[in-house]
Write a protein that holds these residues in place. Structure first.
Motif, PDB file in Angstrom:
ATOM      1  N   LEU A 210       2.453   1.596  -3.431  1.00 44.95           N
ATOM      2  CA  LEU A 210       1.508   2.132  -4.416  1.00 44.95           C
ATOM      3  C   LEU A 210       1.381   3.650  -4.310  1.00 44.95           C
ATOM      4  O   LEU A 210       1.294   4.345  -5.329  1.00 44.95           O
ATOM      5  CB  LEU A 210       0.129   1.498  -4.232  1.00 44.95           C
ATOM      6  CG  LEU A 210      -0.076   0.118  -4.811  1.00 44.95           C
ATOM      7  CD1 LEU A 210      -1.391  -0.476  -4.320  1.00 44.95           C
ATOM      8  CD2 LEU A 210      -0.034   0.147  -6.339  1.00 44.95           C
ATOM      9  N   GLN A 211       1.345   4.161  -3.086  1.00 46.40           N
ATOM     10  CA  GLN A 211       1.217   5.602  -2.887  1.00 46.40           C
ATOM     11  C   GLN A 211       2.430   6.352  -3.438  1.00 46.40           C
ATOM     12  O   GLN A 211       2.305   7.468  -3.927  1.00 46.40           O
ATOM     13  CB  GLN A 211       1.040   5.935  -1.407  1.00 46.40           C
ATOM     14  CG  GLN A 211      -0.118   5.226  -0.716  1.00 46.40           C
ATOM     15  CD  GLN A 211      -1.403   5.240  -1.502  1.00 46.40           C
ATOM     16  OE1 GLN A 211      -1.929   6.288  -1.812  1.00 46.40           O
ATOM     17  NE2 GLN A 211      -1.913   4.059  -1.816  1.00 46.40           N
ATOM     18  N   SER A 212       3.592   5.718  -3.352  1.00 43.73           N
ATOM     19  CA  SER A 212       4.811   6.383  -3.828  1.00 43.73           C
ATOM     20  C   SER A 212       5.125   6.076  -5.298  1.00 43.73           C
ATOM     21  O   SER A 212       6.096   6.592  -5.838  1.00 43.73           O
ATOM     22  CB  SER A 212       6.012   6.007  -2.952  1.00 43.73           C
ATOM     23  OG  SER A 212       6.283   4.628  -3.047  1.00 43.73           O
TER      24      SER A 212
ATOM     25  N   TRP B  47       0.840  -1.204   0.000  1.00 39.26           N
ATOM     26  CA  TRP B  47       0.000   0.000   0.000  1.00 39.26           C
ATOM     27  C   TRP B  47       0.876   1.256   0.000  1.00 39.26           C
ATOM     28  O   TRP B  47       0.626   2.190  -0.785  1.00 39.26           O
ATOM     29  CB  TRP B  47      -0.939  -0.016   1.198  1.00 39.26           C
ATOM     30  CG  TRP B  47      -1.790   1.206   1.299  1.00 39.26           C
ATOM     31  CD1 TRP B  47      -1.732   2.164   2.266  1.00 39.26           C
ATOM     32  CD2 TRP B  47      -2.819   1.620   0.395  1.00 39.26           C
ATOM     33  NE1 TRP B  47      -2.668   3.145   2.022  1.00 39.26           N
ATOM     34  CE2 TRP B  47      -3.344   2.837   0.871  1.00 39.26           C
ATOM     35  CE3 TRP B  47      -3.338   1.083  -0.775  1.00 39.26           C
ATOM     36  CZ2 TRP B  47      -4.371   3.512   0.219  1.00 39.26           C
ATOM     37  CZ3 TRP B  47      -4.364   1.761  -1.426  1.00 39.26           C
ATOM     38  CH2 TRP B  47      -4.863   2.963  -0.927  1.00 39.26           C
ATOM     39  N   ILE B  48       1.888   1.275   0.814  1.00 39.10           N
ATOM     40  CA  ILE B  48       2.820   2.416   0.846  1.00 39.10           C
ATOM     41  C   ILE B  48       3.530   2.543  -0.498  1.00 39.10           C
ATOM     42  O   ILE B  48       3.680   3.646  -1.035  1.00 39.10           O
ATOM     43  CB  ILE B  48       3.818   2.263   2.013  1.00 39.10           C
ATOM     44  CG1 ILE B  48       3.082   2.403   3.353  1.00 39.10           C
ATOM     45  CG2 ILE B  48       4.951   3.272   1.903  1.00 39.10           C
ATOM     46  CD1 ILE B  48       3.897   1.969   4.558  1.00 39.10           C
TER      47      ILE B  48
ATOM     48  N   PRO C 171       2.645   6.286  -8.207  1.00 41.28           N
ATOM     49  CA  PRO C 171       1.332   6.493  -8.829  1.00 41.28           C
ATOM     50  C   PRO C 171       1.290   6.092 -10.307  1.00 41.28           C
ATOM     51  O   PRO C 171       0.209   5.911 -10.865  1.00 41.28           O
ATOM     52  CB  PRO C 171       1.084   7.996  -8.652  1.00 41.28           C
ATOM     53  CG  PRO C 171       2.432   8.589  -8.464  1.00 41.28           C
ATOM     54  CD  PRO C 171       3.274   7.537  -7.797  1.00 41.28           C
TER      55      PRO C 171
END
Length: 130
Positions: free
Chosen positions: A13-15, A10-11, A17
């Motif tokens: 994916l956030q970094s 999840w982290i 995009p």
């Protein structure tokens, strides 16, 4: 291929995009069991054959994305199918592949139930269900 625990994924994916997030489960699993938001469904295998075709899978993933250099994150039910799917992508020339260890539903517990000890849902990460 990088192995990411669900919260790490999840982290990640956030970094990233620009990444392609791929659910390799059969479409029915993804729709009815639930899936992370923003994921693209490209089954590793599907009914009625239930036999993977690594080349066809890699071609389908490539069509969904922007090229073999695009970062790809794979998820399945328990993290097993993504191992083979990730190897197929790397063999096809994908250069940045990671997968979610324990997948969406996690490992089986002593009562043969999932989502009780590991996985995307167990970790409380965002998901949707049809």
């Amino acid at each position: 291929m990088k192995n990411l625990q669900p919260k790490e994924a999840w982290i990640w994916l956030q970094s990233h995009p620009d990444s392609l997030f791929v659910d390799v489960r059969m479409e029915i699993e993804s729709l009815y069991v639930g899936r992370p938001p923003g994921v693209v469904n490209v089954p590793w295998y599907e009914y009625p054959d239930l036999q993977p075709d690594p080349q066809k899978f890699a071609e389908a993933v490539e069509r969904e994305g922007t090229g073999k250099e695009q970062p790809v994150l794979l998820i399945c039910r328990s993290g097993k199918r993504t191992q083979d799917a990730g190897k197929a992508l790397e063999a096809a020339g994908f250069s940045d592949v990671q997968h979610v260890v324990h997948g969406f539903e996690g490992e089986l517990d002593e009562h043969f139930r999932r989502s009780t000890q590991s996985g995307w849902r167990f970790d409380g990460l965002p998901w949707e269900q049809m």
